[in-house]
Design an enzyme around this catalytic site. Structure first.
Site, PDB file in Angstrom:
ATOM      1  N   GLN A 282     -28.014   7.957  23.430  1.00 27.48           N
ATOM      2  CA  GLN A 282     -26.789   8.706  23.724  1.00 27.48           C
ATOM      3  C   GLN A 282     -26.704   9.903  22.782  1.00 27.48           C
ATOM      4  OE1 GLN A 282     -22.122   8.023  22.993  1.00 27.48           O
ATOM      5  NE2 GLN A 282     -23.039   6.441  24.300  1.00 27.48           N
TER       6      GLN A 282
ATOM      7  N   TYR B   9     -22.913  12.484  25.830  1.00 28.88           N
ATOM      8  CA  TYR B   9     -21.520  12.451  25.371  1.00 28.88           C
ATOM      9  C   TYR B   9     -20.961  13.852  25.233  1.00 28.88           C
ATOM     10  CZ  TYR B   9     -22.743  13.191  20.302  1.00 28.88           C
ATOM     11  OH  TYR B   9     -23.177  13.674  19.091  1.00 28.88           O
TER      12      TYR B   9
ATOM     13  N   TYR C 285     -14.420   4.160  16.687  1.00 29.90           N
ATOM     14  CA  TYR C 285     -13.344   4.881  17.355  1.00 29.90           C
ATOM     15  C   TYR C 285     -11.990   4.265  17.000  1.00 29.90           C
ATOM     16  CZ  TYR C 285     -17.062   6.866  20.310  1.00 29.90           C
ATOM     17  OH  TYR C 285     -18.196   7.493  20.790  1.00 29.90           O
TER      18      TYR C 285
ATOM     19  N   THR D 176     -14.394   7.085  25.563  1.00 26.21           N
ATOM     20  CA  THR D 176     -13.109   6.667  24.992  1.00 26.21           C
ATOM     21  C   THR D 176     -12.917   7.130  23.551  1.00 26.21           C
ATOM     22  OG1 THR D 176     -14.018   4.534  24.276  1.00 26.21           O
ATOM     23  CG2 THR D 176     -13.025   4.624  26.480  1.00 26.21           C
ATOM     24  N   TRP D 177     -13.621   8.158  23.133  1.00 25.72           N
ATOM     25  CA  TRP D 177     -13.429   8.693  21.789  1.00 25.72           C
ATOM     26  C   TRP D 177     -11.970   9.188  21.671  1.00 25.72           C
ATOM     27  CZ3 TRP D 177     -16.885  13.201  19.559  1.00 25.72           C
ATOM     28  CH2 TRP D 177     -16.714  13.270  18.173  1.00 25.72           C
TER      29      TRP D 177
ATOM     30  N   ASP E 158     -17.718   3.451  27.712  1.00 26.74           N
ATOM     31  CA  ASP E 158     -18.371   3.586  26.411  1.00 26.74           C
ATOM     32  C   ASP E 158     -17.339   3.635  25.289  1.00 26.74           C
ATOM     33  OD1 ASP E 158     -20.845   4.604  24.701  1.00 26.74           O
ATOM     34  OD2 ASP E 158     -19.149   5.913  24.232  1.00 26.74           O
TER      35      ASP E 158
END
Length: 279
Positions: free
Chosen positions: A166, A194, A56, A22-23, A51
């Site tokens: 991650q 990621y 963010y 969800t960046w 995530d």
């Protein structure tokens, strides 16, 4: 309905190997409805690991996720991350409470240190443990740790309770395979990958495009299927329900050994150690 694949964390939880990142989600109000629809469609398809991070959008991503999972919280394995400067015993409780409020939940399933910072790792581990005792988080882990930092963490009291690391990992960025991946595999610690398509740049690679066309996949499906074949937890981000469906299709057609060998020729593994790549 797509197939499913799960990865078992050291603590015993089985999580979806293909999740949702969800960046940058939540940054543009005009896209909010599509972003929420995408996350919900992902849940429908079994992409139940989501995530996010307090970083963010200064919390906007967490707030949007809270809206998207309302009424469906128990379906979701929720991952969030704490800033390094908030990873102390004094600051972490407030950061976690703020994330919980934005997410609309009473617990985070996996809380990660976003990257190594100036707070001593031993103190960060103690802060995680305190949140676990209070029921605010179920598990903890790290992000953007190289092998040296992972060994340092693992040697600390309580450090072996780490659940994942991650890191940036995709076909075009395989440096961690030289030393970090073997060490994590030895310790039963899965990699969470990621930016699995290098923020879309990988999808424009001509060799990958030709391979995808010939094998009846899209470039994104090849990129995701390759990471799934390496037993990584993969968290692609998209704001479009149709692309969520495309991503989920990576589960339906696993890569064969011959196809994996061909991809090694197109995107060779590392020939030596390198510094950890980060975005």
């Amino acid at each position: 309905m797509c197939m499913t694949k799960h990865i078992t964390l050291p603590g015993g939880d089985r999580v979806a190997a293909l999740g949702q990142g969800t960046w940058n989600i939540g940054d543009d109000p005009r896209r909010r409805a599509d972003e929420i629809a995408s996350l919900r469609r992902g849940l429908d398809l079994g992409l139940t690991l989501i995530d996010t991070a307090e970083m963010y959008g200064d919390g906007r991503s967490e707030s949007l996720i809270g809206e998207a999972i309302a009424g469906r919280r128990d379906e979701v394995f929720l991952v969030s991350k704490v800033y390094p400067h908030n990873a102390s015993k004094r600051a972490m409780p407030a950061s976690c409470e703020a994330s919980l409020k934005r997410l609309g939940t009473d617990r985070i399933d996996l809380y990660l240190l976003h990257w190594p910072g100036s707070v001593p790792l031993a103190e960060t581990v103690q802060a995680f443990e305190a949140l676990q005792r209070d029921g605010k988080i179920r598990h903890w882990g790290v992000s953007n740790f190289d092998l040296r930092k992972m060994k340092q963490l693992h040697a600390l009291a309580g450090g072996a309770a780490v659940q994942t690391n991650q890191v940036l990992y995709h076909l075009g960025e395989r440096g961690i395979e030289w030393d970090l991946v073997p060490w994590q595999r030895e310790h039963g610690l899965p990699v969470m990958a990621y930016s699995p398509t290098d923020q879309g740049r990988l999808l424009r690679d001509p060799g990958l495009g030709a391979f995808a066309l010939r094998t009846g996949r899209t470039p994104a499906q090849v990129a995701l299927a390759w990471l799934l074949a390496r037993d990584a937890i993969v968290i692609p981000k998209t704001s479009h329900p149709a692309r969520v469906e495309e991503n989920a299709g990576a589960l339906d057609k696993p890569l064969t050994p011959d196809e994996l060998h061909e991809l090694d020729a197109l995107f060779p593994p590392p020939e030596g150690a390198s510094s950890l790549a980060m975005l």
